[in-house]
Enzyme design. Sequence first.
Site, PDB file in Angstrom:
ATOM      1  N   ASP A 271       3.196  37.580 -20.932  1.00  0.00           N
ATOM      2  CA  ASP A 271       2.225  38.705 -20.633  1.00  0.00           C
ATOM      3  C   ASP A 271       2.682  39.406 -19.438  1.00  0.00           C
ATOM      4  O   ASP A 271       3.785  39.795 -19.384  1.00  0.00           O
ATOM      5  CB  ASP A 271       0.955  37.564 -20.168  1.00  0.00           C
ATOM      6  CG  ASP A 271      -0.334  38.115 -20.494  1.00  0.00           C
ATOM      7  OD1 ASP A 271      -0.765  39.422 -19.992  1.00  0.00           O
ATOM      8  OD2 ASP A 271      -1.149  37.915 -21.205  1.00  0.00           O
ATOM      9  N   HIS A 294       4.394  42.181 -20.795  1.00  0.00           N
ATOM     10  CA  HIS A 294       3.568  43.300 -20.905  1.00  0.00           C
ATOM     11  C   HIS A 294       3.792  44.379 -19.755  1.00  0.00           C
ATOM     12  O   HIS A 294       2.577  45.263 -19.826  1.00  0.00           O
ATOM     13  CB  HIS A 294       2.226  42.671 -21.099  1.00  0.00           C
ATOM     14  CG  HIS A 294       1.617  41.868 -22.466  1.00  0.00           C
ATOM     15  ND1 HIS A 294       0.391  41.302 -22.580  1.00  0.00           N
ATOM     16  CD2 HIS A 294       2.660  41.616 -23.412  1.00  0.00           C
ATOM     17  CE1 HIS A 294       0.661  40.571 -23.850  1.00  0.00           C
ATOM     18  NE2 HIS A 294       1.996  40.440 -24.034  1.00  0.00           N
TER      19      HIS A 294
END
Length: 446
Positions: A271, A294
């Site tokens: 993430d 991310h």
Amino acid sequence: MFLQTRFLTGLIAFLLSFPCYFCSHASPHYNVHLGKASGHNSPRTFINAIKTRELENWPWRKFGSKVGGRSLASLKTINVNDYGAKGDGSDATEAFKKAWEAACSSEGSVLVVPKNKNYLLKPITFQGPCKSGITVQIYGTVQASADRSAYSSDIAHWILFENVQNLVVQGGGVINGNGKTWWENSCKVNDELPCKEAPTALTFYNCKNLVVKNLKIQNAQQIHVSFENCVGVQASGLTIIAPGNSPNTDGIHVAGTQNIQISNSVIGTGDDCISIASGSQKVQVTGVTCGPGHGISIGSLGSGDTESHISDVTVSDATLSGTTNGVRIKTWQGGSGIASNIKFQNIVMHNVDNPIIIDQKYCDQAKPCKSQSSAVLVQNVLYQNIKGTSSSNEAIQLNCSDDFPCEGIVLQDINIQVGGGKAAKAVCNNARVTQKGDVSPNCMEA
């Protein structure tokens, strides 16, 4: 001959003066070792004593010279093994609780987790306030229990430091969240499962004057490290690692925290490498290597029609490789508040999808989000000296609100190309943009 004798005597006295200086900066363990060395009459003995320790084990590498203004030599050493921990992978939760109680009630202490040992911990809270500042030296490995039922009383946390001031957590050891069983039971991995919360591996809540450095944090159940409602934080030299497909495993999460510096760290997770949430002010991120993951994100903000505020954030000298986003600001429709005074400077991108992105229509849910006019205002954002390659054709995406356009956006000295040297594109909707220097791709050509 007389002069030679006086010279040698003076040289020996000079050399023997060094241990006393080092001892004043050492832990009690090293104090004993160096004290023995200084009791000999020969400088050769002192030099041999130095050689018996690897350089990485010397006190100035492991500790700051002082904690709370006091020399570490004057602090009480508390070893978790002395409270019943075995370090053989067996449950050490109660021993850690007892050791913390002793440290927290002492007038300055160093809590030691020994090297080459493995300690299993169930959910645990290190509660303050404490009598004085505390240094936690993690040399060994701390590993989470894989038994999900152990978290029934607090699903949100594994290791929690709460209401502690003047805290240092360091030592070069490993904090292992043992998160595989949590990932396998995530709705993001298996959409037939209900979406449930999972623990954050390491949380600092309502802490003041906090240092977290030189640790490896890996395979968190969900978020790896979270700073929540803290003031005065230095986080550096962290290595944070989890598989790129592990769900919701943000590297560092910052929420409601002021005056925080994150530096010289390597983060690769499933993430956001770093996520900065509402209530955060004066955030500095520098020298971070990110990927997989991310990217580095501000937000998400305004979820559930909430009011969010973020200001004075600087991200500089970062390198992102193979991430699904680069530097991102994400807000939900229906929210309110302001995200302002944000700088992204001196950043290198390698094969990054969406290198520069503002998304005021962010939607991270199974059902489509309804269109709403209210939005968190994004204003005064600088993108400066950002270079590299994009894995998507649109290297710049400014997707701002129709009713609350992005204001004061500055693109300066930008050079991002699609792999192979192809020209990238910029999409700039409802954004008031000023461009300076050479900017490619260019909003004016969008």
